[in-house]
Structures are given as C-alpha cells and as structure tokens.
Design a protein around this motif. Structure first.
Motif, PDB file in Angstrom:
ATOM      1  N   GLU A 165       0.818  -1.209   0.000  1.00  0.00           N
ATOM      2  CA  GLU A 165       0.000   0.000   0.000  1.00  0.00           C
ATOM      3  C   GLU A 165       0.857   1.267   0.000  1.00  0.00           C
ATOM      4  O   GLU A 165       0.431   2.317  -0.508  1.00  0.00           O
ATOM      5  N   ALA A 166       2.074   1.169   0.527  1.00  0.00           N
ATOM      6  CA  ALA A 166       2.989   2.315   0.516  1.00  0.00           C
ATOM      7  C   ALA A 166       3.269   2.784  -0.906  1.00  0.00           C
ATOM      8  O   ALA A 166       3.507   3.974  -1.147  1.00  0.00           O
ATOM      9  N   VAL A 167       3.259   1.850  -1.880  1.00  0.00           N
ATOM     10  CA  VAL A 167       3.482   2.212  -3.278  1.00  0.00           C
ATOM     11  C   VAL A 167       2.402   3.182  -3.761  1.00  0.00           C
ATOM     12  O   VAL A 167       2.680   4.124  -4.506  1.00  0.00           O
ATOM     13  N   LEU A 168       1.170   2.962  -3.306  1.00  0.00           N
ATOM     14  CA  LEU A 168       0.057   3.829  -3.715  1.00  0.00           C
ATOM     15  C   LEU A 168       0.097   5.160  -2.992  1.00  0.00           C
ATOM     16  O   LEU A 168      -0.260   6.204  -3.566  1.00  0.00           O
ATOM     17  N   ARG A 169       0.506   5.146  -1.745  1.00  0.00           N
ATOM     18  CA  ARG A 169       0.412   6.344  -0.900  1.00  0.00           C
ATOM     19  C   ARG A 169       1.615   7.271  -1.014  1.00  0.00           C
ATOM     20  O   ARG A 169       1.497   8.458  -0.729  1.00  0.00           O
ATOM     21  N   ARG A 170       2.765   6.722  -1.429  1.00  0.00           N
ATOM     22  CA  ARG A 170       3.961   7.570  -1.547  1.00  0.00           C
ATOM     23  C   ARG A 170       3.838   8.411  -2.811  1.00  0.00           C
ATOM     24  O   ARG A 170       3.859   7.893  -3.923  1.00  0.00           O
ATOM     25  N   GLU A 171       3.758   9.707  -2.658  1.00  0.00           N
ATOM     26  CA  GLU A 171       3.541  10.609  -3.788  1.00  0.00           C
ATOM     27  C   GLU A 171       4.861  10.867  -4.509  1.00  0.00           C
ATOM     28  O   GLU A 171       5.723  11.613  -4.029  1.00  0.00           O
ATOM     29  N   VAL A 172       5.010  10.276  -5.651  1.00  0.00           N
ATOM     30  CA  VAL A 172       6.215  10.417  -6.468  1.00  0.00           C
ATOM     31  C   VAL A 172       5.899  11.342  -7.637  1.00  0.00           C
ATOM     32  O   VAL A 172       5.074  11.020  -8.488  1.00  0.00           O
ATOM     33  N   GLY A 173       6.513  12.514  -7.650  1.00  0.00           N
ATOM     34  CA  GLY A 173       6.342  13.419  -8.776  1.00  0.00           C
ATOM     35  C   GLY A 173       5.123  14.311  -8.730  1.00  0.00           C
ATOM     36  O   GLY A 173       4.903  15.098  -9.648  1.00  0.00           O
ATOM     37  N   GLY A 174       4.291  14.167  -7.710  1.00  0.00           N
ATOM     38  CA  GLY A 174       3.103  15.008  -7.602  1.00  0.00           C
ATOM     39  C   GLY A 174       1.822  14.275  -7.960  1.00  0.00           C
ATOM     40  O   GLY A 174       1.833  13.136  -8.446  1.00  0.00           O
ATOM     41  N   ASN A 175       0.693  14.930  -7.717  1.00  0.00           N
ATOM     42  CA  ASN A 175      -0.613  14.300  -7.901  1.00  0.00           C
ATOM     43  C   ASN A 175      -0.851  13.816  -9.330  1.00  0.00           C
ATOM     44  O   ASN A 175      -1.331  12.698  -9.550  1.00  0.00           O
ATOM     45  N   ALA A 176      -0.534  14.658 -10.308  1.00  0.00           N
ATOM     46  CA  ALA A 176      -0.807  14.290 -11.702  1.00  0.00           C
ATOM     47  C   ALA A 176       0.030  13.088 -12.132  1.00  0.00           C
ATOM     48  O   ALA A 176      -0.461  12.187 -12.830  1.00  0.00           O
ATOM     49  N   VAL A 177       1.287  13.069 -11.714  1.00  0.00           N
ATOM     50  CA  VAL A 177       2.168  11.952 -12.059  1.00  0.00           C
ATOM     51  C   VAL A 177       1.659  10.657 -11.423  1.00  0.00           C
ATOM     52  O   VAL A 177       1.613   9.600 -12.071  1.00  0.00           O
ATOM     53  N   MET A 178       1.243  10.736 -10.156  1.00  0.00           N
ATOM     54  CA  MET A 178       0.737   9.544  -9.481  1.00  0.00           C
ATOM     55  C   MET A 178      -0.552   9.044 -10.109  1.00  0.00           C
ATOM     56  O   MET A 178      -0.746   7.834 -10.290  1.00  0.00           O
ATOM     57  N   PRO A 200      -2.305  -4.475   1.938  1.00  0.00           N
ATOM     58  CA  PRO A 200      -2.704  -3.290   2.698  1.00  0.00           C
ATOM     59  C   PRO A 200      -1.905  -3.128   3.989  1.00  0.00           C
ATOM     60  O   PRO A 200      -1.361  -4.090   4.533  1.00  0.00           O
ATOM     61  N   PHE A 201      -1.862  -1.899   4.477  1.00  0.00           N
ATOM     62  CA  PHE A 201      -1.213  -1.646   5.759  1.00  0.00           C
ATOM     63  C   PHE A 201      -1.813  -2.521   6.853  1.00  0.00           C
ATOM     64  O   PHE A 201      -1.126  -2.962   7.774  1.00  0.00           O
ATOM     65  N   GLY A 202      -3.111  -2.776   6.733  1.00  0.00           N
ATOM     66  CA  GLY A 202      -3.803  -3.570   7.746  1.00  0.00           C
ATOM     67  C   GLY A 202      -3.330  -5.005   7.839  1.00  0.00           C
ATOM     68  O   GLY A 202      -3.648  -5.701   8.812  1.00  0.00           O
ATOM     69  N   ALA A 203      -2.558  -5.473   6.841  1.00  0.00           N
ATOM     70  CA  ALA A 203      -2.045  -6.845   6.891  1.00  0.00           C
ATOM     71  C   ALA A 203      -0.978  -7.008   7.964  1.00  0.00           C
ATOM     72  O   ALA A 203      -0.642  -8.130   8.362  1.00  0.00           O
ATOM     73  N   GLY A 204      -0.427  -5.883   8.440  1.00  0.00           N
ATOM     74  CA  GLY A 204       0.580  -5.949   9.492  1.00  0.00           C
ATOM     75  C   GLY A 204       1.881  -6.548   9.005  1.00  0.00           C
ATOM     76  O   GLY A 204       2.273  -6.391   7.849  1.00  0.00           O
ATOM     77  N   ALA A 205       2.575  -7.244   9.908  1.00  0.00           N
ATOM     78  CA  ALA A 205       3.846  -7.881   9.549  1.00  0.00           C
ATOM     79  C   ALA A 205       3.608  -8.921   8.460  1.00  0.00           C
ATOM     80  O   ALA A 205       2.580  -9.603   8.434  1.00  0.00           O
ATOM     81  N   HIS A 206       4.574  -9.031   7.540  1.00  0.00           N
ATOM     82  CA  HIS A 206       4.388  -9.972   6.431  1.00  0.00           C
ATOM     83  C   HIS A 206       5.715 -10.634   6.079  1.00  0.00           C
ATOM     84  O   HIS A 206       6.769 -10.337   6.661  1.00  0.00           O
ATOM     85  N   ALA A 207       5.687 -11.531   5.095  1.00  0.00           N
ATOM     86  CA  ALA A 207       6.829 -12.398   4.800  1.00  0.00           C
ATOM     87  C   ALA A 207       8.010 -11.692   4.150  1.00  0.00           C
ATOM     88  O   ALA A 207       9.118 -12.231   4.144  1.00  0.00           O
ATOM     89  N   SER A 208       7.792 -10.492   3.592  1.00  0.00           N
ATOM     90  CA  SER A 208       8.892  -9.810   2.900  1.00  0.00           C
ATOM     91  C   SER A 208       9.123  -8.424   3.481  1.00  0.00           C
ATOM     92  O   SER A 208       9.324  -7.455   2.751  1.00  0.00           O
ATOM     93  N   MET A 209       9.116  -8.337   4.792  1.00  0.00           N
ATOM     94  CA  MET A 209       9.338  -7.056   5.465  1.00  0.00           C
ATOM     95  C   MET A 209      10.710  -6.459   5.131  1.00  0.00           C
ATOM     96  O   MET A 209      10.906  -5.247   5.214  1.00  0.00           O
ATOM     97  N   GLU A 210      11.648  -7.306   4.744  1.00  0.00           N
ATOM     98  CA  GLU A 210      13.016  -6.824   4.518  1.00  0.00           C
ATOM     99  C   GLU A 210      13.195  -6.143   3.161  1.00  0.00           C
ATOM    100  O   GLU A 210      14.248  -5.540   2.916  1.00  0.00           O
ATOM    101  N   GLY A 211      12.208  -6.224   2.280  1.00  0.00           N
ATOM    102  CA  GLY A 211      12.361  -5.509   1.019  1.00  0.00           C
ATOM    103  C   GLY A 211      11.676  -6.184  -0.150  1.00  0.00           C
ATOM    104  O   GLY A 211      10.957  -7.172   0.006  1.00  0.00           O
ATOM    105  N   PRO A 212      11.917  -5.652  -1.354  1.00  0.00           N
ATOM    106  CA  PRO A 212      11.251  -6.158  -2.557  1.00  0.00           C
ATOM    107  C   PRO A 212      11.769  -7.536  -2.951  1.00  0.00           C
ATOM    108  O   PRO A 212      12.825  -7.991  -2.507  1.00  0.00           O
TER     109      PRO A 212
END
Length: 280
Positions: A165-178, A200-212
């Motif tokens: 969900e962070a991918v959706l919420r992190r504003e990269v380049g501004g509103n129009a770019v997102m 979603p953030f609500g999933a809490g801790a998950h299997a790939s917390m260390e990265g992509p």
C-alpha cells in the motif's frame, strides 16, 4: 586449431557469446554440470550463461578459455557482450526478465519498473541522482521504458505484481504523475495483461518485510529470484533459496487483497490524486 572468430557486437553479442559457449562445451565433451564443477559454479549457472541470462565476467571468461582451449576467445569478447543500458547491478536481471515466461514481483516502495510511466520514472531517477545532467536521466528513463516492451506480447510473460500500500500512498512526482502512473497499472489489469494485488497496511507484519522480491520462470532453465537494495542486486539460482522466496511470495498473495479488491483500491486512490487530495 584456431579458435572461433570474434563476435560482431552489433548482433546480439550476449546471445552469440552464450551460443559459442554451448558449442565449445559440447565440443569438449562436457556437460553443464561438469563444466560448472570445474568453475566452482552450478550447472544451471553455466546454462544461464549459455542462454544469455547471465553475463560472462572477465575472470570467468579466462577460466573458460583455459578449460575449453578457446584461445582467448571468451576473454576477448566478454566486454562487448556485457554492454548494457542498465546499471551494472541490474543488467543480468533485465536480461533474465526479457526471456522469462513468468514474473512474480513484490514491490515495497515503488511501482515496478515494467509498469512505470515516463513521468514517474523521471521523478524516481531524479530522486536517485539529484545532480545528474538531464541527458543522463533521459537515458535511464529510456532504458526503463524499453524494458516495458516485453508486455507488448498479449500473454507472455505472465506478470503478477503485489504492490505494498505504501506504493500507492507515496507521492512520487506530484498528484498528476501519481494519477497517471496508477491509471497505467489499472489499465493493464483491466486488459487482463497483468494480475495485480495490493498488500494493505492492515495486513501488518508480512513475509517480505526486509524488502522487494522478484521471481522469474523460464521455459528451458531453472527459476531465478532477484533481490535488490541501494545500488546493488543479486540474481539467485540456489534451489533452496528460490523455494524459500517462492513461499514468501505465496504468503504475500494470501495476505494481500484479492485482484478485484485491489483494482478498486488503486482506482480509488488514482481518482483521489486526480482531485488533488492528499494521502497519509
């Protein structure tokens, strides 16, 4: 007996070099496993060099010339074959991506490169390289967009992306770019070209917390996984590691929203960006 002629760098040099490696190995009467043992790598590693998935590095090229009696051929030609438009740590992964039949990817911070728009990619690279000349950024963006042409095929590779969900919420380049970037993702999903889920953030801790995480499958080669960090990346073929990473991806799938729910969320967030609304 003279060795093979030098390669023409204008004609798929990495693929040609891999084909020459296969020819030289078979001429020497060695299996991939046998050659791998002599080089202290796996047989699948040799297969990946033969298919062009992995680059033949200079130190490996010298050893190949010694073992296969190829008169310096691989050492002479590996430099041309290793040329890439991509950063060095990602070059092998980009080549593997190009010939993969399936790509499964968890993105923790950014829209995956294969799905990025030009404006989104520009914003990302400018953040990475704040003082770089414009032409450097343009070259990086062009190489990234060129990768996306693998999706021009209507069915192959299968691309299954799980977006934090962070991918959706992190504003990269501004509103129009997102808004544009998220609309591209939903467009490809609605065309049934990709499968996308949101963790979603609500999933809490998950299997790939260390990265992509990225997994790739091939018709005639073992699967690979790719992990990366700042200016580094590792393409892994160890079966136990790939199996563990596959389990991690499966657990992420189970924790994520369904594709239908995910699509609805992404479209909702895109609409909010279009209206200029901010997100937490």
């Amino acid at each position: 007996m003279p060795g093979p002629k030098d390669l023409d760098p204008s004609v798929s040099p990495r693929a040609l070099l891999g084909a020459e490696l296969r020819h030289a190995r078979e001429k020497a009467g060695l299996s991939q496993d046998a050659l791998g043992q002599a080089l202290f790598v796996s047989g699948s590693f040799i297969g990946q060099m033969e298919s062009g998935t992995r680059r033949i590095q200079p130190d490996m090229a010298r050893k190949l010339d010694e073992i296969l009696d190829t008169k310096g051929f691989f050492e002479r030609n590996c430099k041309a074959a290793n040329k890439s438009k991509h950063p060095d740590h990602f070059a092998d992964a980009a080549e593997a991506e190009r010939i993969a039949t399936a790509i499964r990817q968890y993105a923790s911070q950014l829209i995956p490169g294969l799905l990025q728009t030009k404006a989104y990619a520009e914003a990302v690279f400018r953040a990475y390289h704040p003082t770089a000349p414009d032409e450097v950024i343009e070259d990086l963006v062009a190489a990234r967009l060129e990768r996306a042409h693998i999706l021009d095929d209507p069915t192959t590779p299968l691309l299954w992306a799980i977006l934090d969900e962070a991918v959706l919420r992190r504003e990269v380049g501004g509103n129009a770019v997102m808004a544009e970037a998220l609309r591209r993702v939903t467009h490809l999903a609605r065309k049934h070209r990709i499968i996308v889920q949101v963790l979603p953030f609500g999933a809490g801790a998950h299997a790939s917390m260390e990265g992509p995480l990225k997994l790739m499958e091939f018709d005639d080669a073992p699967p690979l996984s790719f992990i990366e960090g700042p200016s580094m990346g590792m393409l892994l073929d160890d079966p136990a590691t790939v199996t563990r990473h596959t389990l991690m991806f499966n657990l992420l799938q189970a924790a994520a929203l369904s594709p239908t729910e995910s699509l609805a969320l992404i479209e909702s967030v895109a609409q909010d960006y279009e209206h200029g609304e901010q997100h937490p």
